[in-house]
Motif scaffolding. Structure first.
Motif, PDB file in Angstrom:
ATOM      1  N   LEU A 139       0.795  -1.063  -0.013  1.00 32.43           N
ATOM      2  CA  LEU A 139      -0.069  -0.077   0.096  1.00 32.43           C
ATOM      3  C   LEU A 139       0.898   1.226  -0.079  1.00 32.43           C
ATOM      4  N   GLY A 140       2.133   1.220   0.345  1.00 26.98           N
ATOM      5  CA  GLY A 140       2.989   2.256   0.501  1.00 26.98           C
ATOM      6  C   GLY A 140       3.869   2.678  -0.549  1.00 26.98           C
ATOM      7  N   TYR A 141       3.820   1.838  -1.704  1.00 25.09           N
ATOM      8  CA  TYR A 141       4.293   1.800  -2.824  1.00 25.09           C
ATOM      9  C   TYR A 141       4.697   3.195  -3.676  1.00 25.09           C
ATOM     10  N   TYR A 142       3.409   4.012  -3.642  1.00 22.34           N
ATOM     11  CA  TYR A 142       3.477   5.247  -4.195  1.00 22.34           C
ATOM     12  C   TYR A 142       3.383   6.463  -2.888  1.00 22.34           C
ATOM     13  N   THR A 143       3.489   6.074  -1.871  1.00 22.56           N
ATOM     14  CA  THR A 143       3.243   7.114  -0.762  1.00 22.56           C
ATOM     15  C   THR A 143       4.432   7.349   0.333  1.00 22.56           C
ATOM     16  N   ASN A 144       5.187   6.480   0.283  1.00 21.76           N
ATOM     17  CA  ASN A 144       6.371   6.298   1.413  1.00 21.76           C
ATOM     18  C   ASN A 144       7.352   7.422   1.236  1.00 21.76           C
ATOM     19  N   PHE A 145       7.557   7.810  -0.188  1.00 23.60           N
ATOM     20  CA  PHE A 145       8.790   8.601  -0.166  1.00 23.60           C
ATOM     21  C   PHE A 145       8.541  10.208   0.016  1.00 23.60           C
ATOM     22  N   VAL A 146       7.032  10.482   0.238  1.00 23.25           N
ATOM     23  CA  VAL A 146       6.848  11.914  -0.167  1.00 23.25           C
ATOM     24  C   VAL A 146       7.612  12.900   1.331  1.00 23.25           C
ATOM     25  N   ASN A 147       7.295  12.424   2.437  1.00 18.05           N
ATOM     26  CA  ASN A 147       7.721  13.243   3.464  1.00 18.05           C
ATOM     27  C   ASN A 147       9.321  13.121   3.189  1.00 18.05           C
ATOM     28  N   LEU A 148       9.885  12.046   3.022  1.00 14.92           N
ATOM     29  CA  LEU A 148      11.367  12.228   3.284  1.00 14.92           C
ATOM     30  C   LEU A 148      12.046  13.036   2.260  1.00 14.92           C
ATOM     31  N   LEU A 149      11.225  13.310   1.142  1.00 18.59           N
ATOM     32  CA  LEU A 149      11.633  14.205  -0.017  1.00 18.59           C
ATOM     33  C   LEU A 149      11.164  15.668   0.234  1.00 18.59           C
ATOM     34  N   ASP A 150      10.604  15.846   1.170  1.00 20.48           N
ATOM     35  CA  ASP A 150       9.959  17.142   1.725  1.00 20.48           C
ATOM     36  C   ASP A 150       8.981  17.754   0.344  1.00 20.48           C
ATOM     37  N   LEU A 151       7.998  16.882   0.299  1.00 18.15           N
ATOM     38  CA  LEU A 151       6.898  17.112  -0.663  1.00 18.15           C
ATOM     39  C   LEU A 151       5.634  17.490  -0.053  1.00 18.15           C
ATOM     40  N   ALA A 152       4.852  18.174  -0.860  1.00 16.68           N
ATOM     41  CA  ALA A 152       3.419  17.993  -0.507  1.00 16.68           C
ATOM     42  C   ALA A 152       2.414  17.458  -1.583  1.00 16.68           C
ATOM     43  N   ALA A 153       1.327  16.899  -0.988  1.00 14.71           N
ATOM     44  CA  ALA A 153       0.379  16.007  -1.715  1.00 14.71           C
ATOM     45  C   ALA A 153      -0.908  15.994  -1.699  1.00 14.71           C
ATOM     46  N   VAL A 154      -1.906  15.927  -2.372  1.00 13.13           N
ATOM     47  CA  VAL A 154      -3.387  15.677  -2.373  1.00 13.13           C
ATOM     48  C   VAL A 154      -3.662  14.473  -2.992  1.00 13.13           C
ATOM     49  N   ALA A 155      -4.351  13.678  -2.146  1.00 13.31           N
ATOM     50  CA  ALA A 155      -5.061  12.664  -2.507  1.00 13.31           C
ATOM     51  C   ALA A 155      -6.568  12.750  -3.134  1.00 13.31           C
ATOM     52  N   ALA A 156      -6.793  12.328  -4.288  1.00 13.24           N
ATOM     53  CA  ALA A 156      -8.108  13.073  -4.873  1.00 13.24           C
ATOM     54  C   ALA A 156      -8.781  11.593  -5.307  1.00 13.24           C
ATOM     55  N   PRO A 157     -10.027  11.797  -4.969  1.00 15.84           N
ATOM     56  CA  PRO A 157     -10.976  10.773  -5.841  1.00 15.84           C
ATOM     57  C   PRO A 157     -10.819  10.633  -7.299  1.00 15.84           C
ATOM     58  N   ALA A 158     -10.819   9.374  -7.940  1.00 13.31           N
ATOM     59  CA  ALA A 158     -10.700   9.483  -9.517  1.00 13.31           C
ATOM     60  C   ALA A 158     -11.644   8.520 -10.153  1.00 13.31           C
ATOM     61  N   GLY A 159     -12.962   8.197  -9.562  1.00 13.16           N
ATOM     62  CA  GLY A 159     -13.893   7.599 -10.019  1.00 13.16           C
ATOM     63  C   GLY A 159     -13.857   6.318  -9.511  1.00 13.16           C
ATOM     64  N   LEU A 160     -14.933   5.346  -9.849  1.00 11.65           N
ATOM     65  CA  LEU A 160     -14.926   3.848  -9.366  1.00 11.65           C
ATOM     66  C   LEU A 160     -14.573   2.909 -10.344  1.00 11.65           C
ATOM     67  N   LYS A 161     -13.985   1.873  -9.642  1.00  6.59           N
ATOM     68  CA  LYS A 161     -13.593   0.856 -10.581  1.00  6.59           C
ATOM     69  C   LYS A 161     -14.645  -0.123 -10.980  1.00  6.59           C
ATOM     70  N   SER A 162     -14.558  -0.947 -12.072  1.00  6.15           N
ATOM     71  CA  SER A 162     -15.669  -1.928 -12.425  1.00  6.15           C
ATOM     72  C   SER A 162     -16.250  -2.743 -11.247  1.00  6.15           C
ATOM     73  N   SER A 163     -15.482  -2.854 -10.178  1.00  5.99           N
ATOM     74  CA  SER A 163     -15.615  -3.660  -8.907  1.00  5.99           C
ATOM     75  C   SER A 163     -16.565  -2.636  -8.215  1.00  5.99           C
ATOM     76  N   GLY A 164     -16.786  -1.477  -8.379  1.00  6.38           N
ATOM     77  CA  GLY A 164     -17.565  -0.763  -7.634  1.00  6.38           C
ATOM     78  C   GLY A 164     -16.760  -0.176  -6.489  1.00  6.38           C
TER      79      GLY A 164
END
Length: 597
Positions: A391-416
């Motif tokens: 789950l941390g594949y795309y998140t763990n580096f952000v604070n270490l590299l002094d970055l800001a981030a916004v997680a935004a909804p991007a729709g529903l998958k076919s699974s709902g």
């Protein structure tokens, strides 16, 4: 429960804060305290507060008048115990955390404290003695963590916004699994005074909200320099990174570097997100994601795990049986690291910071899946370490590299199930990140979280006239977009605000013997010309001096009047420099002149 809707209802006397508080407590009683909540402010106290706010008539003076909110239970609130998800650790704070107090002072109503992965160690939301929170879309699936209860409280419409914390992604992962917005600000932008640390050097207070507009409002209210917090940073001393949200460059990993751990639905949804961002004016740039992954690996495989041990000290050994087994295993593992390991990890991180910094010369922001895939609660319980790591594949580096981030909804998958993306950029880029994320959110998502409420019925986030701590400068020739000196603005993180015209009192000349070719703009009182095309750029204050130093005579920066009547700083020409120059005023701008050459 969005802020704008509640404010309108309050102003029109269609809703009273007391009635809202009554409804919220009734819903919590019907749902049960756990697993979302750990403790509540007594109902009688909040009814009295609601009445006091209403009696004061401050709906138009307090920015968060009557807005219900929640805080993660690793954040202090006087009168409520702080447990960090571990009852044996509980203590009674004397004062309220600085960030929370700023929200209370702005008129918000604190409902209570929410569940979390114990000691904020986890991205799953299942490591709590109070039960595992689940996604509001399907009770079999995890809510994400560690700020699980804070996210679910917003997604269920129990509060307008909530505070979490984010060290490795805890303010973003739960947002993705519940189709809400998660803002992870720049480290130090929000005070961490009164927050139980996970990794003191990396921790952030994060914000969950239904919309980017709400997140921006809460952020602007809570943000302030805190002299008591040794990690607090004053945004006024930092250069806000900004970009034109109608024309920008966004980075994505090379195809072979994308990882979804077998979830083809997430891969399809991410491809749609890329296409949507392109239609909003973005240009996709493939980047090497390997250095970012290398930084991410330092967080749990490196010495930063020792910070988690430093945070709770002897409590780990004294209360081993009262700590979640997975949390205990992670924190206890820190004992193998030495001071030498910590320094070596710091050296490695600095190398990676230098490498990744080059990426921001070719992109304005990074677009990533917030999480690679969704797990069921059963899958997490069967493989707690592996699933959390994925789950941390795309998140763990952000604070270490002094970055800001916004997680935004991007729709529903076919699974709902919901899919979410994260928009990431260097420190103090929150304003532009939120604006871009808001546009993408509205393009890909129709409703708010799992409800039937339409996102389109909430107000879009409006751009500030210009970013804070910047100076507007009007350019007329070689610094225009696409012209040879425009790089002098973009290199200094300038942002194009508008393309407009001067008022009619200006003449334009093509200067002789100028390399590259440049025009000269001359102010002539009483002259009634057509007005000359200019671009107005916002330049960070601290870069203005270096920009001015590059301007050769006879050009200079002076006060320039636009056709709107607004006066800004802009390029003018000394009259003596016009000897031998060709007047081109009738062409109305430098681009028209260049096109005729």
């Amino acid at each position: 429960m969005d802020i704008s809707t509640l404010q309108s209802l309050y102003r029109d006397s269609k809703l009273h804060p007391v009635a809202l508080v009554e409804e919220i407590y009734d819903r919590i009683e019907a749902d049960g305290l756990h697993p979302v909540w750990i403790s509540l402010v007594p109902k009688t106290e909040n009814l009295a507060r609601a009445q006091e706010l209403a009696s004061a008539g401050s709906v138009d003076t307090l920015p968060l008048f009557g807005m219900p909110f929640a805080v993660k239970d690793n954040i202090d609130v006087a009168g409520l115990p702080t447990t960090a998800g571990c009852p044996a650790y509980a203590y009674q704070p004397v004062t309220t955390a600085t960030a929370v107090q700023r929200l209370l002072d702005a008129g918000a109503i604190l409902i209570g404290k929410t569940n979390l992965d114990q000691f904020a160690t986890g991205l799953v939301g299942t490591r709590s003695p109070h039960g595992a929170c689940s996604s509001v879309f399907n009770p079999l699936y995890i809510s994400g963590g560690s700020s699980s209860g804070s996210a679910v409280a917003v997604a269920k419409g129990l509060v307008s916004f909530s505070l979490g914390t984010d060290t490795a992604g805890s303010g973003r992962v739960p947002a993705a699994f519940n189709q809400i917005v998660g803002l992870k600000p720049t480290r130090g932008a929000l005070s961490t005074t009164g927050v139980v640390p996970a990794c003191r050097t990396l921790d952030c207070v994060s914000i969950f909200a239904e919309t980017c507009a709400d997140a921006a409002k809460v952020f602007s209210t809570a943000q302030a320099f805190d002299a008591v917090d040794s990690y607090s940073r004053d945004s006024k001393t930092m250069s806000p990174r900004a970009w034109d949200i109608t024309s920008f460059r966004f980075g994505v990993p090379r195809p072979e570097q994308l990882e979804f751990f077998g979830d083809s639905d997430s891969a399809i949804s991410f491809a749609k997100s890329i296409q949507s961002l392109e239609t909003l004016g973005g240009t996709k740039v493939e980047i090497d994601f390997a250095p970012f992954r290398a930084a991410a690996n330092l967080l749990y495989s490196g010495a930063w795990v020792a910070e988690r041990l430093a945070a709770i000290g002897s409590f780990l050994s004294d209360h081993a049986s009262e700590i979640d087994p997975t949390v205990y295993k992670i924190i206890a593992g820190a004992e193998r690291f030495t001071a030498v390991d910590a320094f070596q990890a710091t050296y490695k991180l600095e190398e990676l910071r230098r490498v990744t910094a080059k990426v921001w010369d070719v992109i304005d922001l990074l677009l990533l899946p917030t999480v690679p895939r969704t797990y069921t609660i059963a899958e997490v319980q069967a493989a707690p370490i592996e699933t959390n790591t994925n789950l941390g594949y795309y998140t763990n580096f952000v604070n270490l590299l002094d970055l800001a981030a916004v997680a935004a909804p991007a729709g529903l998958k076919s699974s709902g199930l919901p899919f979410g993306v994260s928009l990431i950029a260097p420190a103090f880029s929150e304003a532009s990140l939120l604006l871009t994320a808001d546009s993408l959110h509205r393009k890909l998502t129709a409703t708010i979280s799992a409800s039937a409420r339409k996102l389109s019925e909430t107000p879009a986030l409006e751009a500030q006239k210009r970013p804070p701590e910047t100076m507007p400068i009007a350019v007329v020739g070689a610094h225009l977009t696409g012209q040879p000196l425009n790089w002098q603005l973009t290199e200094r993180h300038g942002k194009l605000l508008a393309t407009t015209k001067t008022s009619r009192e200006y003449r334009l000349y093509a200067l002789p013997n100028s390399t590259p070719a440049k025009p000269g703009l001359l102010y002539e009182p009483g002259f009634e010309g057509p007005g000359i095309e200019v671009e107005v750029w916002a330049l960070p204050i601290e870069t203005v001096g270096s920009f001015l130093a590059m301007i050769p005579p006879p050009l200079a920066i002076g006060s320039l009047r636009l056709e709107s009547g607004e006066i800004v700083k802009g390029f003018l020409c000394e009259p003596a420099g016009l000897a031998g120059a060709k007047e081109i005023t009738h062409l109305r701008g430098w681009r028209n002149y260049i096109s005729q050459l």
